[in-house]
Design a protein around this motif. Structure first.
Motif, mmCIF file in Angstrom:
data_model
loop_
_atom_site.group_PDB
_atom_site.id
_atom_site.type_symbol
_atom_site.label_atom_id
_atom_site.label_comp_id
_atom_site.label_asym_id
_atom_site.label_seq_id
_atom_site.Cartn_x
_atom_site.Cartn_y
_atom_site.Cartn_z
ATOM 1 N N SER A 192 39.792 -21.642 -3.519
ATOM 2 C CA SER A 192 39.378 -22.525 -2.436
ATOM 3 C C SER A 192 38.449 -21.793 -1.483
ATOM 4 O O SER A 192 38.673 -20.630 -1.140
ATOM 5 C CB SER A 192 40.606 -23.030 -1.677
ATOM 6 O OG SER A 192 40.257 -23.626 -0.453
ATOM 7 N N ASP B 273 43.838 -23.444 6.891
ATOM 8 C CA ASP B 273 45.038 -23.825 6.134
ATOM 9 C C ASP B 273 45.254 -25.337 6.170
ATOM 10 O O ASP B 273 45.683 -25.940 5.168
ATOM 11 C CB ASP B 273 46.272 -23.106 6.690
ATOM 12 C CG ASP B 273 46.317 -21.639 6.291
ATOM 13 O OD1 ASP B 273 45.586 -21.252 5.353
ATOM 14 O OD2 ASP B 273 47.075 -20.882 6.923
ATOM 15 N N GLU B 274 44.969 -25.955 7.315
ATOM 16 C CA GLU B 274 45.116 -27.407 7.403
ATOM 17 C C GLU B 274 44.095 -28.126 6.520
ATOM 18 O O GLU B 274 44.398 -29.160 5.926
ATOM 19 C CB GLU B 274 44.984 -27.858 8.854
ATOM 20 C CG GLU B 274 46.187 -27.489 9.707
ATOM 21 C CD GLU B 274 45.981 -27.725 11.186
ATOM 22 O OE1 GLU B 274 46.990 -27.892 11.903
ATOM 23 O OE2 GLU B 274 44.817 -27.730 11.647
ATOM 24 N N ARG C 14 42.938 -26.966 3.678
ATOM 25 C CA ARG C 14 43.473 -26.856 2.310
ATOM 26 C C ARG C 14 44.643 -27.823 2.107
ATOM 27 O O ARG C 14 44.844 -28.352 1.017
ATOM 28 C CB ARG C 14 43.902 -25.416 2.031
ATOM 29 C CG ARG C 14 42.726 -24.450 1.982
ATOM 30 C CD ARG C 14 43.134 -23.036 1.572
ATOM 31 N NE ARG C 14 41.952 -22.201 1.452
ATOM 32 C CZ ARG C 14 41.513 -21.379 2.399
ATOM 33 N NH1 ARG C 14 42.189 -21.267 3.541
ATOM 34 N NH2 ARG C 14 40.406 -20.673 2.220
ATOM 35 N N GLY C 15 45.404 -28.060 3.185
ATOM 36 C CA GLY C 15 46.530 -28.977 3.090
ATOM 37 C C GLY C 15 46.117 -30.424 2.879
ATOM 38 O O GLY C 15 46.918 -31.230 2.384
ATOM 39 N N LEU C 16 44.874 -30.778 3.224
ATOM 40 C CA LEU C 16 44.412 -32.154 3.010
ATOM 41 C C LEU C 16 44.407 -32.504 1.524
ATOM 42 O O LEU C 16 44.585 -33.669 1.161
ATOM 43 C CB LEU C 16 43.003 -32.340 3.594
ATOM 44 C CG LEU C 16 42.897 -32.208 5.116
ATOM 45 C CD1 LEU C 16 41.439 -32.305 5.546
ATOM 46 C CD2 LEU C 16 43.730 -33.274 5.822
ATOM 47 N N TYR D 80 40.126 -26.350 -9.313
ATOM 48 C CA TYR D 80 41.503 -26.826 -9.427
ATOM 49 C C TYR D 80 41.844 -27.103 -10.884
ATOM 50 O O TYR D 80 40.970 -27.133 -11.750
ATOM 51 C CB TYR D 80 41.808 -28.020 -8.536
ATOM 52 C CG TYR D 80 40.932 -29.252 -8.567
ATOM 53 C CD1 TYR D 80 40.020 -29.527 -9.584
ATOM 54 C CD2 TYR D 80 41.038 -30.192 -7.536
ATOM 55 C CE1 TYR D 80 39.254 -30.688 -9.574
ATOM 56 C CE2 TYR D 80 40.275 -31.355 -7.519
ATOM 57 C CZ TYR D 80 39.386 -31.594 -8.544
ATOM 58 O OH TYR D 80 38.643 -32.739 -8.529
ATOM 59 N N ASN E 142 46.745 -35.347 -3.473
ATOM 60 C CA ASN E 142 47.561 -35.060 -4.650
ATOM 61 C C ASN E 142 48.874 -35.857 -4.611
ATOM 62 O O ASN E 142 49.343 -36.356 -5.640
ATOM 63 C CB ASN E 142 47.839 -33.557 -4.710
ATOM 64 C CG ASN E 142 48.159 -33.060 -6.112
ATOM 65 O OD1 ASN E 142 47.610 -33.549 -7.098
ATOM 66 N ND2 ASN E 142 49.032 -32.081 -6.184
ATOM 67 N N SER E 143 49.443 -35.988 -3.412
ATOM 68 C CA SER E 143 50.668 -36.787 -3.266
ATOM 69 C C SER E 143 50.391 -38.263 -3.535
ATOM 70 O O SER E 143 51.250 -38.976 -4.081
ATOM 71 C CB SER E 143 51.251 -36.613 -1.864
ATOM 72 O OG SER E 143 51.672 -35.275 -1.669
ATOM 73 N N GLN F 28 46.709 -31.818 -0.503
ATOM 74 C CA GLN F 28 48.057 -32.268 -0.864
ATOM 75 C C GLN F 28 48.284 -33.732 -0.505
ATOM 76 O O GLN F 28 49.077 -34.421 -1.170
ATOM 77 C CB GLN F 28 49.108 -31.379 -0.198
ATOM 78 C CG GLN F 28 49.154 -29.964 -0.766
ATOM 79 C CD GLN F 28 49.328 -29.945 -2.282
ATOM 80 O OE1 GLN F 28 49.998 -30.804 -2.865
ATOM 81 N NE2 GLN F 28 48.719 -28.960 -2.933
ATOM 82 N N LEU F 29 47.606 -34.228 0.534
ATOM 83 C CA LEU F 29 47.707 -35.656 0.844
ATOM 84 C C LEU F 29 47.146 -36.479 -0.315
ATOM 85 O O LEU F 29 47.725 -37.492 -0.721
ATOM 86 C CB LEU F 29 46.952 -35.977 2.138
ATOM 87 C CG LEU F 29 47.483 -35.319 3.418
ATOM 88 C CD1 LEU F 29 46.612 -35.725 4.598
ATOM 89 C CD2 LEU F 29 48.931 -35.707 3.662
ATOM 90 N N ASP G 242 36.155 -28.316 1.521
ATOM 91 C CA ASP G 242 36.948 -27.431 0.665
ATOM 92 C C ASP G 242 36.330 -27.507 -0.723
ATOM 93 O O ASP G 242 36.253 -28.583 -1.320
ATOM 94 C CB ASP G 242 38.408 -27.901 0.645
ATOM 95 C CG ASP G 242 39.317 -26.959 -0.134
ATOM 96 O OD1 ASP G 242 38.832 -25.929 -0.631
ATOM 97 O OD2 ASP G 242 40.513 -27.285 -0.255
#
Length: 265
Positions: free
Chosen positions: A115, A50-51, A53-55, A130, A60-61, A57-58, A126
Motif C-alpha cells: 500500500s 492508517d485510516e 488504509r482502513g477505508l 491486493y 471489503n466488508s 476494509q469498508l 491508496d
C-alpha cells in the motif's frame, strides 16, 4: 485564522476582521467579522495514513455481504470503476452495481499486500497490490489497485477505483526514472501543440479515462477523448507543470500535481 474542532478533528479556515475600542479601561471588540474562505476547500476532514488504509476494509466488508447494492454505495456520486474482470468502465451507480452483480457470485475477499498512501484536502489515495481469494472456487487473483477517495456527504467514498491483474511475466519490468516520468507530460503537451485531436487522443491507453478540466462528462474511450480535444484545442493551449509528485511501480507510474495553461488563442 484557522480553527481545529476538538470534538471532531475538523479544521476550518476563515477570513476575519476585529475592530477594537478602548472602553471602561479595557480594549473591547467593537466589530468582529468572520467568514469561511470562498470556493476552495474551507473545511478539511482530517485523516491519517492508517485510516486511509482502513477505508479498504469498508469496501471489503461490503463485498462480504454479497450485496451489490451495498458495494455500489461505497462509491461517490460521480465515482469511476475500472474493474479487474471487465473492459467496460463503470461510471455510475447502475453500471457499478451491474459489475458486482456478477463479481460477487465468486464470493471474493481481498487483502492488501502493498500500500502507498497520499493525503490531500478532502481527498486521499491508496495505491498498491491486493490479492483476492474467491470463496466459490478457492482461486486466488493478485492485482494492482488504485483507490482515490473523496469526502462526500460526511463519508469517505470511492471517487476512482482502478484494478488490473498482474501482467504475465512480471519478471520483465520496464524501468523508468522520476525525471522520465515527468518527461511524459511533454509528449502529451507536444501533442497539444500539433492542434491535432487525434494525436492527443492517441496518447491515452486503450482503457484510458479522462476527467477533463472544462467538461463534466467522463471520457472513457478514444472517440469521447478526441471529441473533448476537438473543442479544447481551439484555445491553442500549452501547459507547464508547477508542482509534481511521482510514484513508480512495475510497468506503471503516476505523476500528480499542479499545472498551468496559457491559451494561445
Amino acid at each position: 485564522y484557522e480553527f481545529t474542532m476538538g470534538a471532531t478533528g475538523d479544521k476550518v479556515k476563515a477570513r476575519y476582521t476585529y475592530v477594537y475600542v478602548y472602553e471602561n479601561n479595557q480594549w473591547k471588540i467593537a466589530h468582529h467579522h468572520s467568514s469561511v474562505m470562498p470556493e476552495g476547500i474551507d473545511i478539511a476532514k482530517s485523516i491519517t495514513e492508517d485510516e486511509v488504509r482502513g477505508l479498504f476494509q469498508l469496501w471489503n466488508s461490503a463485498l462480504d455481504t454479497l450485496d451489490s447494492d451495498a458495494v455500489a454505495k461505497r462509491y461517490a456520486k460521480e465515482g469511476v470503476l475500472l474493474p479487474t474482470v471487465s473492459d467496460v468502465p463503470r461510471t455510475d451507480y447502475d453500471t457499478i452495481k451491474d459489475y458486482f452483480d456478477a463479481f460477487l457470485l465468486k464470493k471474493p475477499q481481498g487483502v492488501i499486500l502493498e500500500s502507498n498512501v497520499m493525503i490531500g484536502t478532502n481527498w486521499c489515495q491508496d495505491a498498491g497490490i491486493y490479492e483476492f481469494t474467491m470463496g466459490a472456487t478457492g482461486d486466488k487473483v493478485k492485482a494492482r489497485y488504485t483507490y482515490v477517495y473523496v469526502y462526500e456527504n460526511n463519508q469517505w467514498k470511492i471517487a476512482h477505483h482502478h484494478s488490473s491483474v498482474m501482467p504475465e511475466g512480471i519478471d520483465i519490468a520496464k524501468s523508468i526514472t522520476e525525471d522520465e516520468v515527468r518527461g511524459l507530460f511533454q509528449l502529451w503537451n507536444s501533442a497539444l501543440d500539433t492542434l491535432d485531436s487525434d494525436a492527443v487522443a492517441k496518447r491515452y491507453a486503450k482503457e484510458g479515462v479522462l476527467l477533463p478540466t472544462v467538461s463534466d462528462v467522463p471520457r472513457t474511450d478514444y472517440d469521447t477523448i478526441k471529441d473533448y480535444f476537438d473543442a479544447f484545442l481551439l484555445k491553442k493551449p500549452q501547459g507547464v507543470i508547477l508542482e509534481s509528485n511521482v510514484m513508480i511501480g512495475t510497468n506503471w507510474c503516476q505523476d500528480a500535481g499542479i499545472y498551468e495553461f496559457t491559451m494561445g488563442a
